[in-house]
Design an enzyme around this catalytic site. Structure first.
Site, short mmCIF file in Angstrom:
data_model
loop_
_atom_site.label_atom_id
_atom_site.label_comp_id
_atom_site.label_asym_id
_atom_site.label_seq_id
_atom_site.Cartn_x
_atom_site.Cartn_y
_atom_site.Cartn_z
NE ARG A 55 -18.57 16.84 13.13
CZ ARG A 55 -19.59 16.56 13.96
NH1 ARG A 55 -20.15 17.54 14.65
NH2 ARG A 55 -20.02 15.33 14.10
CE1 TYR A 108 -14.60 41.02 3.46
CE2 TYR A 108 -15.85 39.36 4.67
CZ TYR A 108 -15.00 39.71 3.63
OH TYR A 108 -14.55 38.74 2.78
CG ASP A 180 -15.11 41.73 12.92
OD1 ASP A 180 -13.90 41.71 13.22
OD2 ASP A 180 -15.57 41.19 11.90
CE LYS A 205 -9.09 38.97 6.21
NZ LYS A 205 -10.04 37.94 6.62
#
Length: 394
Positions: A55, A108, A180, A205
């Site tokens: 983590r 988005y 972004d 993406k």
């Protein structure tokens, strides 16, 4: 090996070799063993580099981060478990109750939801403004404004933000500019060269490019901000999967080739759609009829990227007919795959908005976003011709 009581003991995990693997090894281990408490102190206090608990970081995430750091010309970037995790790390990790954040008004859908619902619930006020209208953004600034979040090219309306104007405004006011860069990618645009303070990517993406990875990335110009982003993402469990990172590295090796091929086909598709009966409008940054064409050409240097949006006449009935007839194309709320995918914002990414809110963004029931893949261009145009004709006939 076994100890004297017969319990299983782990051997050394990696046998010594005079050679090294060509492919980055997958490292799924959750924990890493240190020799002594002093050795562990050395790691945590930065005197030596090492891993402790996945983590807090693992080799596969570091490989991906360094590749993206190189693409963006920075260092110290953080890989997260998704693109929205990267957005959340910025908005939640760098603000506090009483702060104010301005977002682009065509973000988005999930970013909009985070801005409109979750941040206010935590006492962080938000406003939305057109990122191409610097006067409107200036009017939204308050004394407590800490950052402005925009997309270089908006999802899904492909509006082009005035990054240079926003950068000048942020420098003047001492506000962080967060960009972004998912749609444009580092290949299409370099936000740091235009004054951005923080850059976000959804690796899921086009960067990974095979619809089998869920990852995000964020990097800041200021190393102190990178440290805050890293600590917040570790604390909140935004850590990425080693396997996803391993797959993403494989995808990124072919990224530039995929980008160029899909971009060229996207430009051809946009021109093809624009001449078809039943198509109300086509949106592609390099087309002269794009509302932000001049800005797109200046910022993106002729790079239109692989996304095309268009609107059919006929509303939902035409949309249903179109997807049924689009043989071989996946109707799915994603982008960046090796195959072309179709997305319908009214039923997916922006479904949480009211019809009036969607209409204000130009998202009718006939609006589609296309993520262009690697198919033969002629074959792809033929599929769209048949699907648009079926929509018109409906």
């Amino acid at each position: 090996m076994r100890n004297s009581k017969g319990s299983l003991m782990r051997p050394d995990p990696l046998p010594h070799s005079a050679s090294h693997p060509v492919v980055t090894p997958l490292s799924p281990s959750v924990v890493y063993a240190s020799e002594t408490p002093d050795a562990l102190d050395d790691q945590y206090e930065g005197r030596v580099h090492g891993y402790t608990y996945s983590r807090e970081g693992h080799p596969n995430a570091d490989v991906v981060a360094k590749r993206l750091d190189a693409m963006e010309g920075m260092s110290g970037g953080v890989v997260t478990g998704s693109g929205m995790a990267a957005v959340s790390a910025v908005l939640l990790g760098l603000t506090k109750t009483g702060d104010h954040v301005i977002g682009g008004n065509q973000l988005y859908g999930r970013s909009l939801r985070l801005m409109k619902e979750d941040l206010p619930r935590l006492g962080i006020e938000t406003s939305l403004a057109d990122p191409a209208d610097i006067a409107a953004v200036r009017a939204a600034i308050r004394p407590e404004t800490k950052m402005i979040l925009v997309e270089t090219v908006s999802n899904p309306t492909l509006a082009v933000a005035d990054i240079d104007g926003l950068s000048a405004l942020c420098k003047e006011t001492g506000i962080l500019l967060v960009v972004d860069n998912t749609f444009t990618t580092p290949r299409g645009f370099q936000p740091f060269d235009h004054g951005a303070d923080i850059v976000i990517h959804s690796i899921t993406k086009l960067l990974a490019g095979h619809s089998d990875v869920m990852l995000g990335y964020v990097v800041a110009r200021d190393p102190a901000l990178n440290e805050r982003l890293s600590v917040f993402s570790v604390t909140t469990g935004m850590t990425p999967s080693p396997f996803d990172c391993w797959l993403a590295e494989r995808g990124m090796l072919s990224f530039e080739l995929r980008f160029e091929r899909s971009q060229a086909t996207a430009a051809a598709l946009a021109d093809h759609l624009a001449g078809m009966p039943g198509v109300k409008r086509v949106i592609y940054p390099t087309r002269k009829d794009h509302p932000d064409h001049d800005r797109a050409m200046d910022l993106l240097k002729g790079q239109g990227c692989n996304m095309v949006s268009f609107e059919l006449e006929g509303g939902r009935a035409a949309a249903n007919a179109f997807t049924r007839a689009a043989d071989g194309l996946n109707f799915a709320p994603t982008l960046g795959d090796v195959g072309t995918t179709l997305s319908h914002p009214a039923s997916s990414s922006h479904r949480a908005l009211t019809p009036e809110e969607r209409a204000g963004l130009g998202l009718s029931e006939g609006f589609f976003r296309v993520s262009v893949g690697l198919e033969d261009p002629a074959a792809l145009l033929a599929v769209f011709s048949e699907a648009v004709a079926a929509a018109a006939a409906s």
